[in-house]
Write an enzyme that holds these catalytic residues in place. Structure first.
Site, PDB file in Angstrom:
ATOM      1  N   PHE A 135     -17.591   5.042  -4.238  1.00 13.87           N
ATOM      2  CA  PHE A 135     -18.354   6.142  -3.650  1.00 13.87           C
ATOM      3  C   PHE A 135     -19.452   6.568  -4.641  1.00 13.87           C
ATOM      4  O   PHE A 135     -19.183   6.714  -5.837  1.00 13.87           O
ATOM      5  CB  PHE A 135     -17.428   7.319  -3.309  1.00 13.87           C
ATOM      6  N   ASP A 204      -9.625   8.663  -7.577  1.00  7.93           N
ATOM      7  CA  ASP A 204     -10.272   9.520  -6.582  1.00  7.93           C
ATOM      8  C   ASP A 204      -9.473   9.354  -5.286  1.00  7.93           C
ATOM      9  O   ASP A 204      -9.447   8.266  -4.690  1.00  7.93           O
ATOM     10  CB  ASP A 204     -11.739   9.095  -6.401  1.00  7.93           C
ATOM     11  N   TYR A 229     -11.914  18.816   2.163  1.00  4.28           N
ATOM     12  CA  TYR A 229     -12.464  19.001   3.525  1.00  4.28           C
ATOM     13  C   TYR A 229     -12.250  17.816   4.440  1.00  4.28           C
ATOM     14  O   TYR A 229     -12.719  17.820   5.570  1.00  4.28           O
ATOM     15  CB  TYR A 229     -13.959  19.340   3.459  1.00  4.28           C
ATOM     16  N   LYS A 230     -11.550  16.765   3.978  1.00  5.74           N
ATOM     17  CA  LYS A 230     -11.333  15.590   4.834  1.00  5.74           C
ATOM     18  C   LYS A 230      -9.971  15.749   5.528  1.00  5.74           C
ATOM     19  O   LYS A 230      -9.840  16.569   6.422  1.00  5.74           O
ATOM     20  CB  LYS A 230     -11.409  14.326   3.992  1.00  5.74           C
ATOM     21  N   ARG A 376     -17.686   3.692  11.304  1.00  2.00           N
ATOM     22  CA  ARG A 376     -16.408   4.090  10.733  1.00  2.00           C
ATOM     23  C   ARG A 376     -15.650   4.960  11.728  1.00  2.00           C
ATOM     24  O   ARG A 376     -16.182   5.951  12.227  1.00  2.00           O
ATOM     25  CB  ARG A 376     -16.725   4.892   9.477  1.00  2.00           C
TER      26      ARG A 376
HETATM   27  C1  PLP Z   1     -14.435   9.032  -2.315  1.00  2.00           C
HETATM   28  C2  PLP Z   1     -15.249  10.276  -2.408  1.00  2.00           C
HETATM   29  N1  PLP Z   1     -15.370  10.881  -3.601  1.00  2.00           N
HETATM   30  C3  PLP Z   1     -16.096  12.005  -3.739  1.00  2.00           C
HETATM   31  C4  PLP Z   1     -16.749  12.568  -2.670  1.00  2.00           C
HETATM   32  C5  PLP Z   1     -17.646  13.764  -2.866  1.00  2.00           C
HETATM   33  O1  PLP Z   1     -16.968  14.936  -2.911  1.00  2.00           O
HETATM   34  P1  PLP Z   1     -17.746  16.330  -3.163  1.00  2.00           P
HETATM   35  O2  PLP Z   1     -18.823  16.406  -2.147  1.00  2.00           O
HETATM   36  O3  PLP Z   1     -16.646  17.355  -2.972  1.00  2.00           O
HETATM   37  O4  PLP Z   1     -18.247  16.333  -4.536  1.00  2.00           O
HETATM   38  C6  PLP Z   1     -16.618  11.991  -1.396  1.00  2.00           C
HETATM   39  C7  PLP Z   1     -17.295  12.588  -0.231  1.00  2.00           C
HETATM   40  O5  PLP Z   1     -17.304  12.084   0.860  1.00  2.00           O
HETATM   41  C8  PLP Z   1     -15.858  10.807  -1.275  1.00  2.00           C
HETATM   42  O6  PLP Z   1     -15.745  10.182  -0.098  1.00  2.00           O
END
Ligand code: PLP
Length: 417
Positions: A135, A204, A229-230, A376
């Site tokens: 990511f 992560d 938030y997911k 997705r």
């Molecule tokens: C794997 C992953 N890591 C980190 C994040 C980003 O998180 P944040 O916006 O809370 O920093 C996301 C957002 O979709 C994500 O999918």
């Protein structure tokens, strides 16, 4: 051959099917994007109303205090929510805290891991190893620390990760479930390989927590972060979470040394002394409205439990995959197949994936698109029904067969994809 009747029978037999009623899902919408923004739990609006009207409106500043001091225990919320998330990720209650965004927590923990290597007697280890296509925020944060002269970024494809673990590697940073494909890393194997090479590991868990089993403790993982938030349904921009294994608590020093991570924030001294335990990951004043909403989301997910969620996720994804294979046999699925581990999503590749996603949204089926060509379909097991999967597959089949995605309005890119 999946049918609507079969989907309905599976829903009727679903042991967690009743939880859907606890989410505010608009009628006529099939929501397959809970891995981007989870749905709204019905209890959240009432809880926020209570926090705003009573705790803030009447309690005012007194609400920061613990209940025994007549407050609403706002000060305890980051730890309380962290403790609720802990069983979902195989952690102890005092190893998890809810705070900041995933990106900020990544910054704190990458920097803390680099500093910890110095304490452990390995000051020359500066490499943070990750994989290309991780990511973006994870990769950008390593690069940011590289710009500061603190880290060195190294990327190796999955099959070369273990070979890349040499004695310059301070930290292995991976996303457990890949955001695009849903492929899942073998957490135990990679954590042990990193440890054998003298590296620490930061996972992560943004696409794992609340959807698939995670055993940070059993894998002896060092550090982890994840989104609120997911699958945890904390709401847009909800606070994230951070995990530090108890064995590292005393030696771990993160660089955002704000007053809320101080051992005695209300002593107002000039010098920083980190709080004992996981509290030292705090930086500034916790966002109470966001944490209260996250607590409601996590409460539901924790009540259902990760075993039931992951069993449902697997059954749903198998049903949806078969239903899509029936209507679009040539559409390549890039998510792992078979009995092996995978995340709670199915991703398909199509050069016009963006326009197809828009055409589906126009029909009330909400998936998402990821560059350059990925459609997705997120399967939040707490509220998605087999019947939703069936309808989504039919809609996808019709969009592809009719070519309706070719309409100009579906091809115009919005600011947020
Ligand atoms: C794997 C992953 N890591 C980190 C994040 C980003 O998180 P944040 O916006 O809370 O920093 C996301 C957002 O979709 C994500 O999918």
């Amino acid at each position: 051959m999946p049918t609507l009747a079969e989907a309905r029978a599976l829903d009727a037999a679903d042991p967690i099917g009743g939880y859907r009623k606890q989410f505010a899902l608009p009628p006529g919408v099939v929501y397959l994007d809970g891995n981007s923004l989870g749905a709204l739990p019905l209890g959240t609006a009432a809880r926020l109303g209570e926090v705003i009207r009573r705790e803030w409106g009447e309690g005012l500043v007194r609400s920061w205090n613990p209940k025994e001091n007549g407050g609403a225990d706002w000060i305890g919320l980051p730890r309380r929510v962290g403790a609720m998330i802990a069983p979902l990720i195989g952690a102890q209650a005092d190893e998890v805290i809810a705070c900041d965004s995933t990106s900020v927590n990544l910054f704190k923990l990458i920097a803390a891991a680099l500093a910890l290597q110095k304490t452990l007697g390995c000051p020359r280890r500066k490499v943070v190893l990750s994989e290309p296509g991780n990511f973006p925020t994870d990769l950008y944060l390593i690069a940011g620390l590289e710009t500061q002269g603190l880290a060195e970024r190294r990327l190796a494809p999955v099959e070369a990760l273990e070979a890349a673990l040499d004695d310059s590697v301070a930290l292995l940073l991976l996303t457990h479930v890949h955001y695009k494909s849903g492929a899942m890393h073998d957490m135990a194997r990679l954590t042990h390989a990193a440890h054998a090479a003298g590296a620490l590991v930061l996972w992560d868990l943004s696409h794992s927590a609340g959807a698939v089993p995670v055993d940070l403790g059993g894998c002896e993982a060092d550090l982890a972060v994840g989104c609120g938030y997911k699958y945890l349904n904390g709401g847009p921009g909800a606070p994230a979470f951070a995990f530090v294994a108890r064995r590292h608590h005393d030696a771990l020093h993160q660089p955002l040394t704000g007053w809320m991570g101080h051992a005695a924030p209300f002593a107002f001294t000039d010098d920083y002394a980190p709080a004992p335990g996981i509290d030292r990951l705090l930086t500034g004043t916790p966002p109470i409205l966001g944490l209260a909403a996250l607590e409601e989301g996590v409460r539901l997910i924790a009540e259902i439990g990760v075993e039931r969620l992951s069993a449902k996720s697997r059954a749903l994804s198998e049903f949806l995959r078969a239903a899509i294979a029936q209507v679009a046999p040539d559409l390549p699925c890039i998510s792992p197949e078979g009995p092996g581990p995978r995340g709670s999503q199915l991703s398909y590749r199509h050069p016009q994936a963006y326009a197809i996603a828009q055409a589906l949204i126009a029909r009330g089926v909400i998936p998402d698109f990821r560059e350059p060509d990925v459609l997705r379909l997120g399967l939040s097991p707490a509220y998605i029904r087999f019947e939703d999967g069936w309808h989504a597959a039919q809609a996808l089949g019709e969009v592809l067969a009719s070519g309706e995605w070719e309409r100009a309005e579906f091809k115009a890119r919005a600011a947020v994809t």
